[in-house]
Design a protein around this motif. Structure first.
Motif: not given
Length: 397
Positions: A222, A256, A258, A262, A273, A304, A334, A337, A375
């Motif tokens: 992430v 997850v 992403a 987060i 992150g 995700t 997120i 997102a 998450i």
């Protein structure tokens, strides 16, 4: 030499029955190339009404929830829903892997795909207008589109057990799936195959789901909204569940991977992150966005994947609505997102063990809550790998 570890979804979970404290656990999952796995969860019986995330205490999540009376749950993961099993298989040498959700007795299902470049299979069957009414498994995998091959192994496993639509002397199981892009981690030539799916299905159990660097979350990352991988962090698999006073169960599992950060919805704080330039802190993608410093994550490298399960009776149309509502959990946990470079997908399954009319709106709302909780857990339960530290590795006050 390629080393693989089959990880059954087994963990020990204890939950404190405090009215205002949903979960306060510590979980440490370690997988190494000697096929040794440790899953340990310890409950703390001290009441704490402060809603925060403690970065210097590995794996601690304190979620502040409105007081409600409900049974104490010994399993707060996807397998809290009767009839659902979960298994992981992890290729530790890259790492990558796959996660299989089995519903061997069949389950009503649908899916909501919001990614711009998803890697999916058999999702058209889950449309309310599709003739197929029951699925037998869902496969989540790393490896981008290559990883979709893992579902073939799950089909083989189910066919051997005589599970699926009978046709002549064969059984044809319905196994939709989705893959996330983790080829940026390790050797991209190592990716989940049909054998990975078969092994994950074979190890699936109804015990509490192992979280962190396992299965489809083994290579998940992430924090790529700065446009640079050297400031990203490790995430993985997370799961959460809730049982209501009337026996309704809603649960979620998320892999997850992403582009965004987060965020713990209970505190508004970043859990994991994009890091600061020195790599020691969290830059906060929301701050970067407003300051004009954010750079778009590279296309195709983020996805995700989520599964929401309930013991209620749902039609495929109702299951679709639950999947759509559950995406709110992505938006809560997120940031950003549903970007153009994410392949976000949520499956929804209903086993029908709890008979009677279902409150679809309530199930969808709880689904979004469980997705968000899962998450956060995916970030908290992850462990760092070379180049990608985890939340527990950063000392954030």
């Amino acid at each position: 030499m390629r080393v693989a570890v089959a990880i059954p979804a087994v963990a020990v979970v204890a939950v404190v029955g405090l009215a205002d404290l949903k979960v306060r656990t510590t979980t440490d999952t370690t997988t190494d190339t000697t096929t040794h796995t440790t899953a340990d969860t310890t409950a703390d019986t001290t009441a704490d009404t402060t809603a925060d995330t403690t970065a210097d205490t590995p794996g601690v999540v304190r979620a502040f929830r409105p007081a409600r009376s409900r049974p104490v749950m010994t399993n707060t993961t996807l397998t809290a829903v009767p009839g659902v099993k979960v298994g992981h298989h992890t290729l530790t040498e890259r790492p990558t892997g796959c996660t299989v959700i089995l519903t061997e007795a069949g389950a009503t299902a649908s899916v909501d795909v919001r990614g711009s470049a998803p890697a999916t299979r058999e999702t058209d069957l889950l449309s309310p207008i599709g003739i197929v009414q029951q699925i037998h498994a869902i496969t989540l995998s790393g490896g981008s589109a290559f990883g979709l091959d893992a579902a073939s192994g799950v089909m083989k496993y189910l066919e051997e057990k005589g599970i699926g639509f009978p046709f002549g002397g064969a059984h044809v199981p319905t196994v939709p799936g989705a893959s996330l892009f983790d080829l940026i981690v390790g050797d991209p030539k190592i990716r989940p195959t049909a054998d990975c799916g078969y092994r994950a299905a074979k190890t699936a159990t109804d015990a509490p789901v192992v979280e962190g660097n396992v299965g489809a979350g083994a290579g998940a990352t992430v924090g790529k909204s700065a446009g640079r991988l050297d400031r990203a962090m490790k995430a993985g698999i997370g799961s959460a569940a809730i049982t209501m006073p009337d026996g309704l169960i809603v649960a979620a599992l998320v892999a997850v991977n992403a582009a965004g950060d987060i965020i713990d919805p209970a505190t508004g704080k970043v859990v994991a992150g994009v890091r600061t330039p020195d790599g020691a802190g969290l830059a906060d993608a929301r701050v970067l966005l407003r300051s004009g410093a954010a750079r778009g994550a590279r296309p195709g490298e983020n996805t995700t994947l989520g599964v929401v399960a309930t013991n209620a009776v749902l039609t495929k149309t109702q299951a679709l609505r639950v999947a759509q509502m559950a995406h709110d959990g992505f938006a809560r946990a997120i940031s950003p997102a549903h970007t153009p470079v994410d392949g976000d997908t949520i499956f929804s399954i209903a086993t029908g063990a709890k008979t009677g009319p279902a409150d679809v709106g309530l199930i969808g709302e709880l689904g979004a809550e469980m997705i968000a909780d899962a998450i956060v857990r995916a970030a908290q339960q992850a462990t760092g790998i070379p180049g990608f530290p985890a939340a527990r590795d950063l000392k954030i006050p």
